[in-house]
Design a protein around this motif. Structure first.
Motif, PDB file in Angstrom:
ATOM      1  N   ILE A  24       0.831  -1.201   0.000  1.00 60.84           N
ATOM      2  CA  ILE A  24       0.000   0.000   0.000  1.00 60.84           C
ATOM      3  C   ILE A  24       0.867   1.253   0.000  1.00 60.84           C
ATOM      4  CG2 ILE A  24      -1.642   1.319   1.399  1.00 60.84           C
ATOM      5  CD1 ILE A  24      -2.932  -1.415   2.104  1.00 60.84           C
ATOM      6  N   THR A  25       1.909   1.267   0.802  1.00 66.02           N
ATOM      7  CA  THR A  25       2.803   2.426   0.846  1.00 66.02           C
ATOM      8  C   THR A  25       3.508   2.625  -0.487  1.00 66.02           C
ATOM      9  OG1 THR A  25       3.133   2.085   3.212  1.00 66.02           O
ATOM     10  CG2 THR A  25       4.738   3.470   2.072  1.00 66.02           C
TER      11      THR A  25
ATOM     12  N   ARG B  72       1.026   4.024  -3.118  1.00 65.72           N
ATOM     13  CA  ARG B  72       0.715   5.430  -2.857  1.00 65.72           C
ATOM     14  C   ARG B  72       1.866   6.344  -3.271  1.00 65.72           C
ATOM     15  NH1 ARG B  72      -2.071   4.569   2.951  1.00 65.72           N
ATOM     16  NH2 ARG B  72      -4.201   4.370   2.201  1.00 65.72           N
TER      17      ARG B  72
ATOM     18  N   ARG C 165       2.563   7.030  -7.727  1.00 63.59           N
ATOM     19  CA  ARG C 165       1.792   7.861  -8.661  1.00 63.59           C
ATOM     20  C   ARG C 165       1.769   7.218 -10.043  1.00 63.59           C
ATOM     21  NH1 ARG C 165      -0.379   9.765  -4.670  1.00 63.59           N
ATOM     22  NH2 ARG C 165       0.529  11.498  -3.584  1.00 63.59           N
TER      23      ARG C 165
ATOM     24  N   ILE D 172      -4.341   3.007  -6.937  1.00 64.00           N
ATOM     25  CA  ILE D 172      -4.313   4.190  -6.075  1.00 64.00           C
ATOM     26  C   ILE D 172      -5.729   4.609  -5.700  1.00 64.00           C
ATOM     27  CG2 ILE D 172      -3.761   6.657  -6.002  1.00 64.00           C
ATOM     28  CD1 ILE D 172      -1.256   5.998  -7.635  1.00 64.00           C
TER      29      ILE D 172
ATOM     30  N   LEU E  93      -7.288   2.068  -2.960  1.00 58.77           N
ATOM     31  CA  LEU E  93      -6.501   1.593  -1.820  1.00 58.77           C
ATOM     32  C   LEU E  93      -7.298   1.556  -0.530  1.00 58.77           C
ATOM     33  CD1 LEU E  93      -2.966   3.141  -2.317  1.00 58.77           C
ATOM     34  CD2 LEU E  93      -3.650   0.758  -2.525  1.00 58.77           C
ATOM     35  N   ARG E  94      -8.081   2.560  -0.291  1.00 58.08           N
ATOM     36  CA  ARG E  94      -8.860   2.610   0.945  1.00 58.08           C
ATOM     37  C   ARG E  94      -9.857   1.459   0.991  1.00 58.08           C
ATOM     38  NH1 ARG E  94     -11.179   7.742   0.704  1.00 58.08           N
ATOM     39  NH2 ARG E  94      -9.014   8.350   0.653  1.00 58.08           N
TER      40      ARG E  94
ATOM     41  N   SER F  94      -7.943  -2.411   1.368  1.00 56.26           N
ATOM     42  CA  SER F  94      -7.021  -2.760   2.446  1.00 56.26           C
ATOM     43  C   SER F  94      -7.483  -3.990   3.209  1.00 56.26           C
ATOM     44  CB  SER F  94      -6.832  -1.581   3.395  1.00 56.26           C
ATOM     45  OG  SER F  94      -6.223  -0.513   2.734  1.00 56.26           O
TER      46      SER F  94
END
Length: 120
Positions: free
Chosen positions: A69-70, A73, A76, A94, A97-98, A101
């Motif tokens: 996830i990191t 993000r 890009r 992107i 992602l929310r 998870s």
């Protein structure tokens, strides 16, 4: 258990970048390898296009989930990252992602809740 990670779209350097990102995590060092996808019936060959991460006890699934996830993000990129483990898969972008998870944690076996709790 092994987690297989494929990247579709994006930049050709995304897979090497993700590999470097993951092996930079102390808990994943030595567990990540570059693999080849099986050759399809209509394909002439297979490119190196998968990462395989050996997951076991000790929280490697949680570390992998957070690192993916990191990385996404920070990139890009328009790439889609698909993670598959034990017959389950999830695709990360992107924009989503929310939303994914919890699914990623389920695929990697890092969520302790039961499947019935997820439907609530």
């Amino acid at each position: 258990m092994d987690a297989r990670i494929a990247i579709a779209g994006g930049d050709p350097e995304d897979l090497p970048s993700l590999y470097e990102w993951l092996v930079g995590e102390d808990e994943l060092r030595g567990l990540v390898r570059i693999s080849q996808r099986p050759i399809g019936q209509t394909e002439l060959g297979s490119a190196v296009d998968l990462l395989t991460v050996a997951l076991g006890a000790g929280g490697a699934g949680s570390v992998l989930s957070s690192a993916l996830i990191t990385w996404l993000r920070a990139r890009r990129t328009s790439a889609k990252v698909t993670v598959e483990a034990e017959g389950r898969s999830v695709t990360l972008e992107i924009e989503t992602l929310r939303d994914v998870s919890a699914l990623l944690e389920q695929v990697l076996g890092t969520d302790d809740r039961h499947d019935t709790d997820r439907d609530a």
